[in-house]
Design a protein around this motif. Structure first.
Motif, PDB file in Angstrom:
ATOM      1  N   ALA A   1       0.840  -1.196   0.000  1.00 46.36           N
ATOM      2  CA  ALA A   1       0.000   0.000   0.000  1.00 46.36           C
ATOM      3  C   ALA A   1       0.875   1.247   0.000  1.00 46.36           C
ATOM      4  N   PRO A   2       0.427   2.337  -0.612  1.00 47.12           N
ATOM      5  CA  PRO A   2       1.211   3.567  -0.614  1.00 47.12           C
ATOM      6  C   PRO A   2       1.418   4.084   0.800  1.00 47.12           C
ATOM      7  N   THR A   3       2.548   4.723   1.016  1.00 46.95           N
ATOM      8  CA  THR A   3       2.852   5.289   2.325  1.00 46.95           C
ATOM      9  C   THR A   3       2.164   6.637   2.483  1.00 46.95           C
ATOM     10  N   ALA A   4       2.165   7.138   3.712  1.00 46.31           N
ATOM     11  CA  ALA A   4       1.579   8.455   3.980  1.00 46.31           C
ATOM     12  C   ALA A   4       2.312   9.495   3.149  1.00 46.31           C
ATOM     13  N   GLY A   5       1.599  10.516   2.728  1.00 46.53           N
ATOM     14  CA  GLY A   5       2.211  11.568   1.920  1.00 46.53           C
ATOM     15  C   GLY A   5       2.148  11.282   0.429  1.00 46.53           C
ATOM     16  N   THR A   6       1.530  10.168   0.050  1.00 48.37           N
ATOM     17  CA  THR A   6       1.394   9.826  -1.365  1.00 48.37           C
ATOM     18  C   THR A   6       0.181  10.552  -1.939  1.00 48.37           C
TER      19      THR A   6
ATOM     20  N   ALA B   1      17.135  10.066 -11.545  1.00 50.09           N
ATOM     21  CA  ALA B   1      18.133   9.548 -12.483  1.00 50.09           C
ATOM     22  C   ALA B   1      18.537   8.127 -12.112  1.00 50.09           C
ATOM     23  N   ARG B   2      18.451   7.793 -10.849  1.00 51.27           N
ATOM     24  CA  ARG B   2      18.922   6.483 -10.374  1.00 51.27           C
ATOM     25  C   ARG B   2      17.750   5.642  -9.869  1.00 51.27           C
ATOM     26  N   TRP B   3      17.107   4.945 -10.798  1.00 55.06           N
ATOM     27  CA  TRP B   3      15.948   4.124 -10.451  1.00 55.06           C
ATOM     28  C   TRP B   3      16.331   2.986  -9.526  1.00 55.06           C
ATOM     29  N   ASN B   4      17.585   2.556  -9.551  1.00 52.88           N
ATOM     30  CA  ASN B   4      18.006   1.449  -8.690  1.00 52.88           C
ATOM     31  C   ASN B   4      17.918   1.808  -7.203  1.00 52.88           C
ATOM     32  N   LEU B   5      17.781   3.090  -6.884  1.00 53.43           N
ATOM     33  CA  LEU B   5      17.643   3.521  -5.497  1.00 53.43           C
ATOM     34  C   LEU B   5      16.179   3.729  -5.103  1.00 53.43           C
ATOM     35  N   CYS B   6      15.264   3.417  -6.015  1.00 55.62           N
ATOM     36  CA  CYS B   6      13.835   3.623  -5.770  1.00 55.62           C
ATOM     37  C   CYS B   6      13.117   2.302  -5.567  1.00 55.62           C
ATOM     38  N   ARG B   7      12.010   2.365  -4.860  1.00 56.60           N
ATOM     39  CA  ARG B   7      11.132   1.202  -4.733  1.00 56.60           C
ATOM     40  C   ARG B   7      10.144   1.145  -5.899  1.00 56.60           C
ATOM     41  N   ALA B   8       9.871   2.278  -6.517  1.00 52.42           N
ATOM     42  CA  ALA B   8       8.949   2.333  -7.651  1.00 52.42           C
ATOM     43  C   ALA B   8       9.609   1.733  -8.890  1.00 52.42           C
ATOM     44  N   ALA B   9       8.786   1.197  -9.764  1.00 51.99           N
ATOM     45  CA  ALA B   9       9.292   0.696 -11.047  1.00 51.99           C
ATOM     46  C   ALA B   9       9.695   1.885 -11.910  1.00 51.99           C
ATOM     47  N   ALA B  10      10.725   1.703 -12.709  1.00 52.19           N
ATOM     48  CA  ALA B  10      11.201   2.767 -13.595  1.00 52.19           C
ATOM     49  C   ALA B  10      10.121   3.155 -14.601  1.00 52.19           C
TER      50      ALA B  10
ATOM     51  N   GLY C   1       2.672   9.580  -6.605  1.00 50.06           N
ATOM     52  CA  GLY C   1       3.994   9.893  -6.088  1.00 50.06           C
ATOM     53  C   GLY C   1       3.931  10.591  -4.751  1.00 50.06           C
ATOM     54  N   ALA C   2       5.097  10.869  -4.206  1.00 53.56           N
ATOM     55  CA  ALA C   2       5.207  11.582  -2.931  1.00 53.56           C
ATOM     56  C   ALA C   2       5.177  13.078  -3.199  1.00 53.56           C
ATOM     57  N   ALA C   3       4.590  13.815  -2.272  1.00 52.76           N
ATOM     58  CA  ALA C   3       4.550  15.271  -2.403  1.00 52.76           C
ATOM     59  C   ALA C   3       5.974  15.809  -2.455  1.00 52.76           C
ATOM     60  N   GLY C   4       6.231  16.644  -3.455  1.00 59.25           N
ATOM     61  CA  GLY C   4       7.551  17.254  -3.614  1.00 59.25           C
ATOM     62  C   GLY C   4       7.450  18.754  -3.455  1.00 59.25           C
ATOM     63  N   GLY C   5       8.513  19.449  -3.798  1.00 56.87           N
ATOM     64  CA  GLY C   5       8.526  20.902  -3.687  1.00 56.87           C
ATOM     65  C   GLY C   5       7.595  21.563  -4.684  1.00 56.87           C
ATOM     66  N   GLU C   6       7.095  22.730  -4.338  1.00 54.78           N
ATOM     67  CA  GLU C   6       6.261  23.564  -5.205  1.00 54.78           C
ATOM     68  C   GLU C   6       5.033  22.844  -5.748  1.00 54.78           C
ATOM     69  N   GLY C   7       4.421  21.991  -4.916  1.00 54.71           N
ATOM     70  CA  GLY C   7       3.191  21.315  -5.318  1.00 54.71           C
ATOM     71  C   GLY C   7       3.387  20.163  -6.272  1.00 54.71           C
TER      72      GLY C   7
ATOM     73  N   GLN D   1       9.739   6.718  -4.082  1.00 53.63           N
ATOM     74  CA  GLN D   1       9.906   6.180  -2.738  1.00 53.63           C
ATOM     75  C   GLN D   1       9.065   4.961  -2.381  1.00 53.63           C
ATOM     76  N   ASP D   2       8.044   4.664  -3.123  1.00 50.78           N
ATOM     77  CA  ASP D   2       7.104   3.610  -2.761  1.00 50.78           C
ATOM     78  C   ASP D   2       6.838   2.719  -3.976  1.00 50.78           C
ATOM     79  N   ALA D   3       6.620   1.449  -3.737  1.00 53.16           N
ATOM     80  CA  ALA D   3       6.332   0.525  -4.837  1.00 53.16           C
ATOM     81  C   ALA D   3       5.055   0.897  -5.584  1.00 53.16           C
ATOM     82  N   ALA D   4       4.152   1.623  -4.929  1.00 53.82           N
ATOM     83  CA  ALA D   4       2.895   2.035  -5.559  1.00 53.82           C
ATOM     84  C   ALA D   4       3.058   3.279  -6.437  1.00 53.82           C
ATOM     85  N   HIS D   5       4.196   3.949  -6.359  1.00 52.77           N
ATOM     86  CA  HIS D   5       4.412   5.151  -7.175  1.00 52.77           C
ATOM     87  C   HIS D   5       4.555   4.751  -8.641  1.00 52.77           C
TER      88      HIS D   5
END
Length: 120
Positions: free
Chosen positions: A29-34, A73-82, A98-104, A110-114
């Motif tokens: 399941a997606p984490t909080a902040g998704t 740039a480095r998908w190998n550091l992510c839990r999400a599929a490229a 996805g996770a909330a980022g800067g400027e909306g 960060q998450d397999a559900a992204h």
């Protein structure tokens, strides 16, 4: 000038940081902040990947306006599929989770559900 013990300590610290970024398996399941949006791709900029920055896909939405979606740039550091950016095009309808980022914006990583996927 680095002495050998300092270089070893730096290498050990770098390896620890890299391994901890990959620790843990994907979550169901997606984490909080998704957050999730649907819209039309307005612009695609993969230039930042040339210097390990995040690519930015601008998605035009009906309720939030233009939302920047960052792809690492480095998908190998992510839990999400490229995301296959070669299959994306301006004008294509997409769904983004996805996770909330800067400027909306959102960051797909960060998450397999992204995800960033084309809509039919």
């Amino acid at each position: 000038m680095f002495r050998l013990p300092h270089a070893r300590a730096c290498l050990a610290l770098a390896l620890t940081a890299a391994l901890s970024a990959c620790a843990g398996g994907p979550t169901a399941a997606p984490t909080a902040g998704t957050d999730a949006i649907e819209g039309t791709i307005a612009a695609i900029d993969t230039t930042p990947w040339t210097y390990d920055g995040n690519a930015v896909i601008q998605v035009e939405t009906a309720d939030r306006g233009r939302v920047p979606v960052e792809l690492p740039a480095r998908w190998n550091l992510c839990r999400a599929a490229a995301v296959d950016t070669e299959a994306l095009a301006v004008g294509m309808r997409v769904r983004v989770v996805g996770a909330a980022g800067g400027e909306g914006g959102l960051v797909v990583c960060q998450d397999a559900a992204h995800q960033l996927v084309p809509l039919p």
